[in-house]
Design a protein around this motif. Sequence first.
Motif, PDB file in Angstrom:
ATOM      1  N   MET A   1       0.839  -1.270   0.053  1.00  0.00           N
ATOM      2  CA  MET A   1       0.016  -0.036  -0.038  1.00  0.00           C
ATOM      3  C   MET A   1       1.036   1.252   0.086  1.00  0.00           C
ATOM      4  N   LEU A   2       0.511   2.164  -0.804  1.00  0.00           N
ATOM      5  CA  LEU A   2       1.344   3.500  -0.795  1.00  0.00           C
ATOM      6  C   LEU A   2       1.296   4.157   0.329  1.00  0.00           C
ATOM      7  N   LYS A   3       2.302   4.618   0.951  1.00  0.00           N
ATOM      8  CA  LYS A   3       2.270   5.535   2.094  1.00  0.00           C
ATOM      9  C   LYS A   3       2.729   6.714   1.586  1.00  0.00           C
ATOM     10  N   THR A   4       2.019   7.777   1.800  1.00  0.00           N
ATOM     11  CA  THR A   4       2.226   9.132   1.323  1.00  0.00           C
ATOM     12  C   THR A   4       1.955  10.227   2.650  1.00  0.00           C
ATOM     13  N   HIS A   5       2.961  10.702   3.009  1.00  0.00           N
ATOM     14  CA  HIS A   5       2.921  11.696   4.296  1.00  0.00           C
ATOM     15  C   HIS A   5       2.584  12.982   3.555  1.00  0.00           C
ATOM     16  N   LEU A   6       1.136  13.255   3.488  1.00  0.00           N
ATOM     17  CA  LEU A   6       0.936  14.775   3.173  1.00  0.00           C
ATOM     18  C   LEU A   6       0.273  15.311   4.654  1.00  0.00           C
ATOM     19  N   SER A   7       0.356  16.687   4.394  1.00  0.00           N
ATOM     20  CA  SER A   7       0.011  17.503   5.488  1.00  0.00           C
ATOM     21  C   SER A   7      -1.407  17.643   5.000  1.00  0.00           C
ATOM     22  N   TRP A   8      -2.399  17.271   5.982  1.00  0.00           N
ATOM     23  CA  TRP A   8      -3.606  17.727   5.586  1.00  0.00           C
ATOM     24  C   TRP A   8      -4.038  18.861   6.610  1.00  0.00           C
ATOM     25  N   PHE A   9      -3.176  19.509   7.194  1.00  0.00           N
ATOM     26  CA  PHE A   9      -3.471  20.665   8.198  1.00  0.00           C
ATOM     27  C   PHE A   9      -3.778  21.840   6.795  1.00  0.00           C
ATOM     28  N   HIS A  10      -4.945  22.218   7.255  1.00  0.00           N
ATOM     29  CA  HIS A  10      -5.629  23.254   6.481  1.00  0.00           C
ATOM     30  C   HIS A  10      -5.976  24.468   7.285  1.00  0.00           C
ATOM     31  N   VAL A  61      -6.200   6.093  -6.355  1.00  0.00           N
ATOM     32  CA  VAL A  61      -6.041   5.454  -7.691  1.00  0.00           C
ATOM     33  C   VAL A  61      -4.800   4.615  -7.590  1.00  0.00           C
ATOM     34  N   ILE A  62      -3.648   5.326  -7.080  1.00  0.00           N
ATOM     35  CA  ILE A  62      -2.286   4.609  -6.989  1.00  0.00           C
ATOM     36  C   ILE A  62      -2.554   3.391  -6.204  1.00  0.00           C
ATOM     37  N   GLU A  63      -3.407   3.186  -5.085  1.00  0.00           N
ATOM     38  CA  GLU A  63      -3.317   2.197  -4.348  1.00  0.00           C
ATOM     39  C   GLU A  63      -4.225   1.103  -4.902  1.00  0.00           C
ATOM     40  N   GLY A  64      -5.273   1.526  -5.691  1.00  0.00           N
ATOM     41  CA  GLY A  64      -5.845   0.451  -6.789  1.00  0.00           C
ATOM     42  C   GLY A  64      -5.181  -0.211  -7.738  1.00  0.00           C
ATOM     43  N   MET A  65      -4.050   0.743  -8.304  1.00  0.00           N
ATOM     44  CA  MET A  65      -3.271   0.236  -9.390  1.00  0.00           C
ATOM     45  C   MET A  65      -2.388  -1.020  -8.699  1.00  0.00           C
ATOM     46  N   ILE A  66      -1.614  -0.558  -7.460  1.00  0.00           N
ATOM     47  CA  ILE A  66      -0.849  -1.446  -6.861  1.00  0.00           C
ATOM     48  C   ILE A  66      -1.575  -2.777  -6.498  1.00  0.00           C
ATOM     49  N   THR A  71       1.825  -0.919 -12.991  1.00  0.00           N
ATOM     50  CA  THR A  71       2.896   0.045 -12.560  1.00  0.00           C
ATOM     51  C   THR A  71       2.279   1.385 -12.259  1.00  0.00           C
ATOM     52  N   THR A  72       3.026   2.047 -11.407  1.00  0.00           N
ATOM     53  CA  THR A  72       2.441   3.326 -10.731  1.00  0.00           C
ATOM     54  C   THR A  72       3.430   4.596 -11.129  1.00  0.00           C
ATOM     55  N   ALA A  73       4.418   4.374 -11.855  1.00  0.00           N
ATOM     56  CA  ALA A  73       5.290   5.644 -12.138  1.00  0.00           C
ATOM     57  C   ALA A  73       4.682   6.894 -12.426  1.00  0.00           C
ATOM     58  N   LEU A  74       3.761   6.745 -13.685  1.00  0.00           N
ATOM     59  CA  LEU A  74       3.369   7.884 -14.067  1.00  0.00           C
ATOM     60  C   LEU A  74       2.218   8.389 -12.974  1.00  0.00           C
ATOM     61  N   ALA A  75       1.459   7.585 -12.409  1.00  0.00           N
ATOM     62  CA  ALA A  75       0.501   8.011 -11.432  1.00  0.00           C
ATOM     63  C   ALA A  75       1.211   8.693 -10.328  1.00  0.00           C
TER      64      ALA A  75
END
Length: 104
Positions: A1-10, A61-66, A71-75
Amino acid sequence: MLKTHLSWFHTGISTNLVACLGDQAHDQQAMPDVQQELEYLAQADQHIAESEQRLASQIRVIEGMIQNGHTTALAEECLCHLQQDLEQWRVRRALILAQWWSQR
């Protein structure tokens, strides 16, 4: 599963800032400038919220692709661009606030 650390602080426009802007806009001449600045902030906030939604969607989308073995390079490259866009909107918002405070 793709682990992306995003700041959701808004950081939206705080109630205190809106009250402060409203208090300083008592005369009729200052009102349009304050109103326009509030509109710019609201637009930046809207762009930030939309960018966060696009990022979340791209991550799904990337998680579904995985999961489906694609391959997820472009995504992932697209995800990086979306992250950059979000950061640019946050910087823009900060500049709007900095300009407003410097004029007070």
